[in-house]
Design an enzyme around this catalytic site. Sequence first.
Site, PDB file in Angstrom:
ATOM      1  CB  SER A   1     -23.094 -33.753 -45.136  1.00  0.00           C
ATOM      2  OG  SER A   1     -21.854 -33.482 -45.767  1.00  0.00           O
TER       3      SER A   1
ATOM      4  CE1 TYR B   1     -21.429 -38.194 -43.092  1.00  0.00           C
ATOM      5  CE2 TYR B   1     -20.727 -36.953 -45.019  1.00  0.00           C
ATOM      6  CZ  TYR B   1     -21.098 -36.988 -43.691  1.00  0.00           C
ATOM      7  OH  TYR B   1     -21.151 -35.828 -42.968  1.00  0.00           O
TER       8      TYR B   1
END
Length: 266
Positions: free
Chosen positions: A148, A162
Site C-alpha cells: 500500500s 497497517y
Amino acid sequence: MGERVKDKVAIVIGAGSVGPGWGNGKAAAVLYAREGAKVMAVDVNISAAEETKAIIDSEGGECIVGQADVSRAEDVESIIKRTQEHFGCIDILHNNVGILSVGGAVELTEEAWDHEFSVNIKSMFLSCKYVLPVMESQGRGSIINISSTAAVRWYGVSYIAYSASKAAVGGITRTVALQYADKGIRCNSVLPGLINTPLVRNSLTSAYADGDVDEMMRIRDGQSPTGKMGTAWDVAHASLFLASDDAAYINGVELLVDGGFTARSA
Ligand code: NAP
C-alpha cells in the site's frame, strides 16, 4: 480472453471480497483467468472464493477454491500442496490479503497490532516459505505482494499497524527477489493508493466524516491527483503485468498504482 499468462497456474490468496463489488484480490483472480491462467482462489471466507470461482467459470476459465487462514502455517502449506497436486506446478503467487484497523500507538490494542502483523506480513512469509521450493524446482515463478502507499505516505488517518506492516512488505519483496534472482524467480510488490473497493467502506468509514460513507468517498476522490480513486482493476492490471513474461527482467520493484499521489507528495 487474452493470453498474457496462458497456461500458467496462479494462486491468489484473498481472492474473495469483503463486501459486494470488486475487491483487489477478486479482480486479480478474474483477470489472471481471463488472460489464460488456471487459478487457485484462496480465502478464509470460502463463499467469497466460490463467488470468484463462479465468475471465472461463467467466463469459461478454470478455477478451484481453497479455504485458508493465511496467518496459519498448516493452512498455507496445505493449499500450496493442493495447488501443486491439482495443476502440476505453480507459476504465480499473488499475496493479496491485508486488513486494516484504524488507530495510532495509543489507541490500537496490542492484540490488534499482533493480529494485523500476523495477517498482513506473517502470511507473506508463510506463503513464500512453502511456494519457493516449488518454484525453485521448476526454475520459474513470479510472486506479487500487495502492499500500500500507506507504507510510504501519510493519508491523514492513523492506522499504525497497517502502515508498519505494509512497510515490511518491501523488506520481504527485496529479500526474496535478490535471493532467488538467479533461479528464475521474480518477486515484486504493488503499492495501491486510494482505491475504491469494499475494503475501504468496511474498514475506514469510522475514520472519516463521522461515519458518512458518501462523504468519505468524496474526500478520498478529492485526495487523488486525478480527482477519482482508482479501481480494483487498476491494481489487477499492474499485477498481471508483473506476473507475466512481459516483466521478465523486472524484479524487486515497488510499483505505485496511485494516480500520482506519491509523486505529488514527494
Ligand atoms: P478484501 O476484499 O478485504 O480482501 C479479500 C479477501 O481476503 C476477503 O474475502 C477476506 O475475507 C480475505 N481475508 C482476510 N483475512 C484473511 C486471512 N487471514 N486468510 C485468508 N483470507 C483472508 O480486500 P481487497 O480489496 O481484495 O484488497 C486488499 C489488499 O489491497 C490488501 O492487501 C490491502 O492492504 C490492499 N490495498 C487496498 C487499498 C484500497 O484503497 N482498497 C489501498 C492500498 C492497498 P473476509 O471478508 O472474511 O475478511
